[in-house]
Design an enzyme around this catalytic site. Structure first.
Site, mmCIF file in Angstrom:
data_model
loop_
_atom_site.group_PDB
_atom_site.id
_atom_site.type_symbol
_atom_site.label_atom_id
_atom_site.label_comp_id
_atom_site.label_asym_id
_atom_site.label_seq_id
_atom_site.Cartn_x
_atom_site.Cartn_y
_atom_site.Cartn_z
ATOM 1 N N TYR A 176 -11.736 -1.219 -2.202
ATOM 2 C CA TYR A 176 -10.768 -0.320 -1.556
ATOM 3 C C TYR A 176 -11.451 0.313 -0.340
ATOM 4 O O TYR A 176 -12.379 1.113 -0.476
ATOM 5 C CB TYR A 176 -10.304 0.786 -2.509
ATOM 6 C CG TYR A 176 -9.411 0.350 -3.651
ATOM 7 C CD1 TYR A 176 -8.769 -0.892 -3.666
ATOM 8 C CD2 TYR A 176 -9.172 1.194 -4.728
ATOM 9 C CE1 TYR A 176 -7.944 -1.264 -4.721
ATOM 10 C CE2 TYR A 176 -8.345 0.824 -5.785
ATOM 11 C CZ TYR A 176 -7.743 -0.407 -5.774
ATOM 12 O OH TYR A 176 -6.919 -0.768 -6.818
ATOM 13 N N LEU A 236 5.300 4.098 -9.625
ATOM 14 C CA LEU A 236 6.368 4.431 -8.662
ATOM 15 C C LEU A 236 6.693 3.211 -7.808
ATOM 16 O O LEU A 236 7.287 3.343 -6.728
ATOM 17 C CB LEU A 236 5.941 5.608 -7.769
ATOM 18 C CG LEU A 236 5.670 6.911 -8.514
ATOM 19 C CD1 LEU A 236 5.269 8.019 -7.526
ATOM 20 C CD2 LEU A 236 6.899 7.347 -9.309
ATOM 21 N N ARG A 253 4.855 1.582 -5.969
ATOM 22 C CA ARG A 253 4.182 1.775 -4.670
ATOM 23 C C ARG A 253 4.985 2.654 -3.730
ATOM 24 O O ARG A 253 4.990 2.471 -2.510
ATOM 25 C CB ARG A 253 3.857 0.422 -4.059
ATOM 26 C CG ARG A 253 2.947 -0.399 -4.992
ATOM 27 C CD ARG A 253 2.821 -1.797 -4.525
ATOM 28 N NE ARG A 253 1.977 -2.611 -5.402
ATOM 29 C CZ ARG A 253 0.646 -2.715 -5.329
ATOM 30 N NH1 ARG A 253 -0.006 -2.045 -4.430
ATOM 31 N NH2 ARG A 253 -0.013 -3.489 -6.147
ATOM 32 N N GLY A 254 5.696 3.604 -4.304
ATOM 33 C CA GLY A 254 6.453 4.578 -3.514
ATOM 34 C C GLY A 254 7.942 4.303 -3.499
ATOM 35 O O GLY A 254 8.750 5.203 -3.286
ATOM 36 N N SER A 290 10.017 6.443 -5.869
ATOM 37 C CA SER A 290 9.601 7.847 -5.857
ATOM 38 C C SER A 290 10.727 8.812 -5.509
ATOM 39 O O SER A 290 10.620 10.013 -5.741
ATOM 40 C CB SER A 290 8.473 8.040 -4.836
ATOM 41 O OG SER A 290 8.964 7.793 -3.516
#
Ligand SMILES: NC(=O)c1ccc[n+]([C@@H]2O[C@H](COP(=O)([O-])OP(=O)(O)OC[C@H]3O[C@@H](n4cnc5c(N)ncnc54)[C@H](OP(=O)(O)O)[C@@H]3O)[C@@H](O)[C@H]2O)c1
Length: 336
Positions: free
Chosen positions: A59, A211, A213-214, A217
């Site tokens: 990462y 989520l 990846r959003g 959300s």
């Protein structure tokens, strides 16, 4: 420390907070992040009782581990259960190589040596290959991890995105604390064979992408611009008709959330946590406001009637589009 509940990650694993924090977006894949806010978010999470923090050596090509290392130096070591993945190979321009994942016995020791140094610690709590490599038997990778565990460099062995057969083969070599895998209202794949195998073998599940990846959300909209390096720019679920269909599901979930006096994110996170005592959702918050919203999900209890209402709003298999683009789907042992 607050009263954030704890769960044990499988029969052999560590005790962790009922919600963990994934740090990926603080260095990579979701567009620009603010480093000072990332560090503040990590501290706020620990102050709130989160102990499980997930990262990978790749990462930000080491940046994420150095960020966590900075926080580790400012805290007591035992306040954090650090989970590290390895195996993906990067390029200097921030891309990923198409080369197979580097999970050989030699790579395990080499990657671990660098991770310990970047984190500034003498042990990693949970160490795991991010993906398997079909050319490297899982027994080889897990055997090398067992050596490192016996030498004291890692406390627990985890896996990521593996199917039931590989889980059984790995568990025959060494105790496995948890399998990390995408699991959310939009990604129900683990329910068929992976979750039953984990239950049978006493292995935990750390769920990522809770989520989606959003997307799930309540903060996502069709007009959100994505830069070229943002993972979501190439994710099928965020494109065109798929996105429109998925946002209709999110709206339906939002109506359930409204009735509960909660946010869409909170219901999505609480739903994952409600699927089993051995399941721990990882949230990808990289700002303190998002973290506070996510952690409030720990106080949200979903009764049977509400779980059924959620199932009607977002039925299993309703997501439009695959969770990864085709070349990345091919890398998933969990989808074979
Ligand atoms: N094993 C694997 O293969 C694998 C793969 C991917 C991830 N992971 C791990 O799992 C962790 C979580 O995954 P993820 O980041 O994809 O999960 P996620 O929680 O599904 O998605 C995080 C995204 O959601 C957005 N978001 C909106 N509202 C939020 C809220 N209230 N709380 C948190 N985020 C909110 C964030 O956007 P803003 O920041 O823009 O608000 C962020 O872009 C990662 O950090 C990583 O450690 C593992």
């Amino acid at each position: 420390m607050t009263g954030l509940r704890r769960r044990r990650l499988g029969a052999s694993g560590p005790e962790v907070s009922v919600i963990g924090l994934g740090a990926m977006g603080m260095s990579d894949l979701y567009g620009p992040a603010d480093e000072a806010e990332s560090v503040a978010t990590l501290h706020a999470a620990i102050d709130a009782g989160v102990n499980l923090v997930d990262t990978a050596d790749f990462y930000g090509s080491g940046h994420n581990e150095m960020l966590i290392g900075r926080v580790l130096r400012e805290r007591r070591r035992e306040e954090m259960v650090v989970s590290v993945k390895f195996g993906a190979r990067r390029t200097p321009d921030g891309g990923f190589q198409a080369a197979p994942y580097d999970v050989s016995a030699a790579a395990v020791k080499d990657r671990l040596a660098y991770s310990l140094r970047r984190l500034g610690t003498d042990y990693i709590d949970i160490y795991r290959p991010s993906r398997l490599n079909p050319q490297v038997p899982v027994e080889e990778t897990v055997g090398a991890l067992l050596d490192m565990q016996q030498a004291g460099y890692i406390r627990h062995i985890g896996l990521s995105e593996v199917g039931a057969d590989s889980i059984r083969r790995a568990a025959a070599v060494a105790p496995i604390s948890d399998v990390q895998i995408e699991y959310s209202l939009l990604s129900r794949g683990p329910e068929a064979t992976i979750l039953p195998a984990l239950r049978e073998l006493g292995i935990g599940l750390t769920a990522y992408g809770v989520l989606s990846r959003g997307l799930l959300s309540g903060h996502w909209s069709a007009d959100r611009e994505l830069t070229g390096t943002d993972f979501r720019a190439n994710s099928p679920r965020f494109q065109g008709e798929h996105l429109a269909a998925n946002l209709r599901l999110v709206d339906a979930l939002g109506r359930v959330a409204q009735r509960l006096g909660a946010t869409t994110s909170q219901v999505a996170i609480a739903w994952v946590a409600a699927q089993g005592e051995q399941i721990v959702p990882l949230v990808g918050a990289r700002r303190r406001d998002r973290l506070a919203e996510s952690l409030a999900a720990a106080d949200l209890t979903l009764d049977q009637e509400t779980l059924e209402e959620i199932e009607r709003a977002v039925p299993a298999g309703a997501a439009s589009g695959q969770r990864y683009a085709a070349p990345m789907m091919d890398l998933l042992d969990s989808e074979k």
